[in-house]
Design a protein around this motif. Structure first.
Motif, mmCIF file in Angstrom:
data_model
loop_
_atom_site.group_PDB
_atom_site.id
_atom_site.type_symbol
_atom_site.label_atom_id
_atom_site.label_comp_id
_atom_site.label_asym_id
_atom_site.label_seq_id
_atom_site.Cartn_x
_atom_site.Cartn_y
_atom_site.Cartn_z
ATOM 1 N N TYR A 152 -81.687 3.413 -60.697
ATOM 2 C CA TYR A 152 -82.835 2.938 -59.936
ATOM 3 C C TYR A 152 -82.458 3.020 -58.474
ATOM 4 O O TYR A 152 -81.696 2.071 -57.940
ATOM 5 C CB TYR A 152 -83.128 2.033 -60.493
ATOM 6 N N GLY A 153 -83.115 3.709 -57.568
ATOM 7 C CA GLY A 153 -82.628 4.033 -56.212
ATOM 8 C C GLY A 153 -83.849 3.290 -55.699
ATOM 9 O O GLY A 153 -84.877 2.972 -55.915
ATOM 10 N N GLU A 154 -83.744 3.240 -54.195
ATOM 11 C CA GLU A 154 -84.646 2.743 -53.299
ATOM 12 C C GLU A 154 -86.075 3.472 -53.347
ATOM 13 O O GLU A 154 -87.040 3.186 -53.225
ATOM 14 C CB GLU A 154 -84.121 2.728 -51.849
ATOM 15 N N HIS A 155 -85.823 5.053 -53.377
ATOM 16 C CA HIS A 155 -86.929 6.043 -53.331
ATOM 17 C C HIS A 155 -87.504 6.445 -54.619
ATOM 18 O O HIS A 155 -88.515 6.570 -54.957
ATOM 19 C CB HIS A 155 -86.570 7.198 -52.651
ATOM 20 N N ARG A 156 -86.631 6.521 -55.619
ATOM 21 C CA ARG A 156 -86.885 6.855 -57.100
ATOM 22 C C ARG A 156 -85.720 6.568 -58.161
ATOM 23 O O ARG A 156 -84.682 6.215 -57.426
ATOM 24 C CB ARG A 156 -87.360 8.311 -57.096
ATOM 25 N N PRO A 157 -85.897 6.574 -59.290
ATOM 26 C CA PRO A 157 -84.840 6.586 -60.237
ATOM 27 C C PRO A 157 -84.283 7.966 -60.012
ATOM 28 O O PRO A 157 -85.099 9.015 -60.148
ATOM 29 C CB PRO A 157 -85.603 6.143 -61.727
ATOM 30 N N GLU A 158 -83.115 7.839 -60.599
ATOM 31 C CA GLU A 158 -82.313 9.144 -61.028
ATOM 32 C C GLU A 158 -81.785 9.301 -62.318
ATOM 33 O O GLU A 158 -81.140 8.380 -62.672
ATOM 34 C CB GLU A 158 -80.966 9.449 -60.027
#
Length: 240
Positions: free
Chosen positions: A190-196
């Motif tokens: 779970y990243g700052e911009h979107r999940p990967e």
């Protein structure tokens, strides 16, 4: 961004006989399921995980114990009720072959966001509680252990499918397109911009690269990037 390994429990006696176990007490792994859990635990043993969080149902706790026993460190262990199995209500304990004759079955297959199990919960509620719990725990793990931390959530097929659908940005009505086999491992960050979504439904393959991979930046690599580091030469190329 921490990394979560979404692990489905191994095969159970109910799975083997085509029964929708739901939250029925006492449903345990069968002999095949115990072997599956051991194999998955062996794969994850190459990764020093910081926590193993399990659904409270016995089949998940058995699978979680197998994972914990193969860890060389001392990861935290916890039970999380929000990732327990769906409340299938009156469908619980019935044969899947019989349920397939019910009118609601078609809706479960084609329009799950509209499903409310008789005497149970809606599939939207199931997804909401599970996604909220996984995202919350992931943030807690990263805050405590840093962005390179890896943790495990042991849960159920529909729960993991709904979490993956959210990570993919898919509507719940499309979640039946996702496969999640017994004792499979899916990998999400779970990243700052979107999940990967790094991997889904893997039943074999090396995971040791997770132990040495640099903490991801959260930005998507234009062009696809260089991938993760290779495993030691004797193991061949690493793959999720």
């Amino acid at each position: 961004m921490a990394t979560v390994l979404l692990v489905r429990h191994g095969r159970t006696t109910a799975n083997a006989t085509g029964v929708l176990a739901g939250r029925t007490a006492g449903v345990r792994l069968d002999a095949v399921g115990r072997k599956q859990a051991a194999r998955t635990a062996e794969r994850i043993a190459a990764v020093p995980v910081v926590a193993v969080v399990s659904s409270p149902l016995e089949r998940c706790r058995q699978t979680a114990r197998a994972i914990l026993e193969r860890q060389s460190g001392d990861p935290a262990s916890a039970i999380e009720r929000a990732i327990t199995e769906a409340d299938y209500g009156e469908w619980q304990g019935r044969k899947l072959a019989d349920l397939a004759k019910e009118p609601l079955w078609r809706t479960v297959q084609a329009n799950p966001s509209a499903v409310v199990f008789p005497g149970g919960e809606s599939m939207q509620t199931m997804q909401s509680r599970a996604v909220s719990a996984v995202r919350r725990i992931d943030a807690e793990v990263e805050a405590e252990h840093g962005p390179g931390a890896v943790w495990v959530a042991v849960s159920h097929g529909d729960i993991i499918k709904s979490v993956l659908a959210d990570a993919f940005g898919m509507h719940l009505d499309l979640f039946q397109r996702i496969g999640v086999g017994p004792a499979s491992v899916s990998v999400v960050r779970y990243g700052e911009h979107r999940p990967e979504v790094v991997a889904t439904n893997t039943e074999s393959g090396d995971l040791s690269w997770l132990a040495t991979a640099p903490a991801p930046s959260g930005d998507a690599a234009v062009g696809g990037g260089a991938g993760h580091p290779e495993a030691p030469s004797e193991a061949g190329p690493a793959r999720p």
